[in-house]
Design a protein around this motif. Structure first.
Motif, PDB file in Angstrom:
ATOM      1  N   SER A   9       0.821  -1.209   0.000  1.00 46.50           N
ATOM      2  CA  SER A   9       0.000   0.000   0.000  1.00 46.50           C
ATOM      3  C   SER A   9       0.856   1.261   0.000  1.00 46.50           C
ATOM      4  O   SER A   9       0.442   2.295  -0.524  1.00 46.50           O
ATOM      5  N   GLN A  29       1.004   4.217  -3.985  1.00 44.40           N
ATOM      6  CA  GLN A  29       0.094   5.150  -3.336  1.00 44.40           C
ATOM      7  C   GLN A  29      -1.047   5.548  -4.274  1.00 44.40           C
ATOM      8  O   GLN A  29      -0.939   5.432  -5.491  1.00 44.40           O
ATOM      9  N   THR A  30      -2.130   5.995  -3.683  1.00 39.98           N
ATOM     10  CA  THR A  30      -3.324   6.395  -4.409  1.00 39.98           C
ATOM     11  C   THR A  30      -3.523   7.901  -4.288  1.00 39.98           C
ATOM     12  O   THR A  30      -3.437   8.448  -3.184  1.00 39.98           O
ATOM     13  N   ALA A  31      -3.754   8.555  -5.419  1.00 47.16           N
ATOM     14  CA  ALA A  31      -4.016   9.996  -5.391  1.00 47.16           C
ATOM     15  C   ALA A  31      -5.410  10.255  -4.835  1.00 47.16           C
ATOM     16  O   ALA A  31      -6.372   9.552  -5.156  1.00 47.16           O
ATOM     17  N   TYR A  32      -5.519  11.257  -3.987  1.00 43.70           N
ATOM     18  CA  TYR A  32      -6.806  11.632  -3.428  1.00 43.70           C
ATOM     19  C   TYR A  32      -7.396  12.786  -4.232  1.00 43.70           C
ATOM     20  O   TYR A  32      -6.693  13.573  -4.838  1.00 43.70           O
ATOM     21  N   SER A  33      -8.714  12.913  -4.187  1.00 44.46           N
ATOM     22  CA  SER A  33      -9.372  14.000  -4.901  1.00 44.46           C
ATOM     23  C   SER A  33      -9.033  15.332  -4.221  1.00 44.46           C
ATOM     24  O   SER A  33      -8.641  15.377  -3.057  1.00 44.46           O
ATOM     25  N   GLN A  34      -9.223  16.374  -4.939  1.00 46.83           N
ATOM     26  CA  GLN A  34      -8.873  17.705  -4.431  1.00 46.83           C
ATOM     27  C   GLN A  34     -10.072  18.416  -3.789  1.00 46.83           C
ATOM     28  O   GLN A  34     -10.017  19.614  -3.519  1.00 46.83           O
ATOM     29  N   SER A  35     -11.158  17.686  -3.545  1.00 48.32           N
ATOM     30  CA  SER A  35     -12.322  18.320  -2.915  1.00 48.32           C
ATOM     31  C   SER A  35     -11.990  18.736  -1.487  1.00 48.32           C
ATOM     32  O   SER A  35     -11.226  18.077  -0.804  1.00 48.32           O
TER      33      SER A  35
END
Length: 237
Positions: A223, A227-233
Motif C-alpha cells: 500500500s 500510493q493512491t491519489a486523493y481527490s482535491q475536494s
C-alpha cells in the motif's frame, strides 16, 4: 501474474515442491494485487530454518534483481526465518524488502491495550532465535510456540507427505492453545510461517484474537509502494 494497472510485488521463494492452497504466500490468489515469483535454487526449508544459508545470500540478491528487472516495486519472501537476514539482504537489494511477518511485531505490540502483548506461532520453535527478533526490531523475549515436529505441515514440507489441511489446522490450533495457556496475556498472534495464512481467519475467530501473517504484511507494504491519489475536494476535518 495477472495483468493490472499497478506493478507487481516480487516474492522470493524457497526451493520447495509443495502444495500451496489459497492463502499460502506462493499462491497468486492469496494476494489482492499482482505478484511475481522467483525461486532460489537450493534454498530448502531446513537450510533456511537452521540458518545454514550464508552461501545463498548472493542467490537471494540475484533473485531480487531479477524481480526488479521484471517490474516488481518491492520484495518479500516465502520464509519468516529470513528475518535473521533482513538487514543484510535489504542493504543489498535495489528495491524495498520485507523478509518476514515478524517485522509487524513492534507495531502490533504498540497497538495493544495495556497488559497485552503479541505472541508468535512458528514453524520451528527451537530454531527461532533472538537474532530473528532483533534483526526486525522486535523483542527477543516475545512468547512463541511451534508446530509439532511430527505434525502434518512439517511432514508435508520436509517429509514429502501429502498435504493434509485438516491435520495442519489441528496442529496450528494446538500451537495457539499452547501459546495462550503459557501466556494468557497474549492480545494478538503473528504467524511466522508463510504457509499458515490459510488458517488465519479460523484461528482469529476461534480464539477471538487478531492474527497477522505474511499476507497482512504484504498488503501493508504494498500500500505504501503504490500510493493512491486523493481527490482535491475540500472538506471539514
Amino acid at each position: 501474474m495477472q495483468s493490472g494497472r499497478h506493478p507487481p510485488l516480487g516474492v522470493i521463494m524457497l526451493d520447495l515442491a509443495i502444495d500451496r492452497p489459497s492463502g499460502d504466500v506462493g499462491h497468486s490468489a492469496s494476494w489482492p494485487f499482482d505478484v511475481i515469483f522467483r525461486t532460489v535454487a537450493g534454498a530448502t526449508a531446513r537450510k533456511i530454518v537452521d540458518g545454514d544459508d550464508a552461501d545463498l545470500i548472493d542467490a537471494f540478491v540475484a533473485a531480487g534483481d531479477e524481480l526488479h528487472a521484471e517490474g516488481a516495486v518491492g520484495l518479500t519472501t516465502s520464509c519468516g526465518f529470513l528475518a535473521a537476514r533482513q538487514r543484510e539482504l535489504a542493504a543489498r537489494m535495489k528495491l524495498p524488502l520485507a523478509t518476514s511477518s515478524l517485522l509487524q511485531l513492534p507495531m502490533v505490540e504498540r497497538c495493544l491495550p495495556a497488559g497485552r502483548r503479541a505472541g508468535v506461532i512458528t514453524y520451528d520453535a527451537k530454531a527461532l532465535t533472538d537474532r530473528h527478533f532483533a534483526d526486525v526490531g522486535a523483542d527477543p523475549k516475545t512468547p512463541r510456540a511451534g508446530l509439532p515436529m511430527e505434525g502434518s505441515l512439517r511432514a508435508h514440507i520436509e517429509g514429502g507427505r501429502a498435504y493434509d489441511r485438516g491435520g495442519a489446522a489441528r496442529d496450528v490450533h494446538a500451537a495457539v492453545r499452547m501459546l495462550l495457556s503459557a501466556h494468557p496475556d497474549i492480545g494478538a498472534v503473528v504467524f511466522e510461517c508463510t504457509n499458515l495464512p490459510p488458517f488465519s481467519d479460523e484461528v482469529s475467530r476461534a480464539f477471538g484474537l487478531p492474527v497477522y501473517d505474511i499476507i497482512t504484511l504484504g498488503r501493508w507494504f504494498y500500500s505504501g509502494l503504490i500510493q493512491t491519489a486523493y481527490s482535491q475536494s475540500i472538506g471539514m476535518g
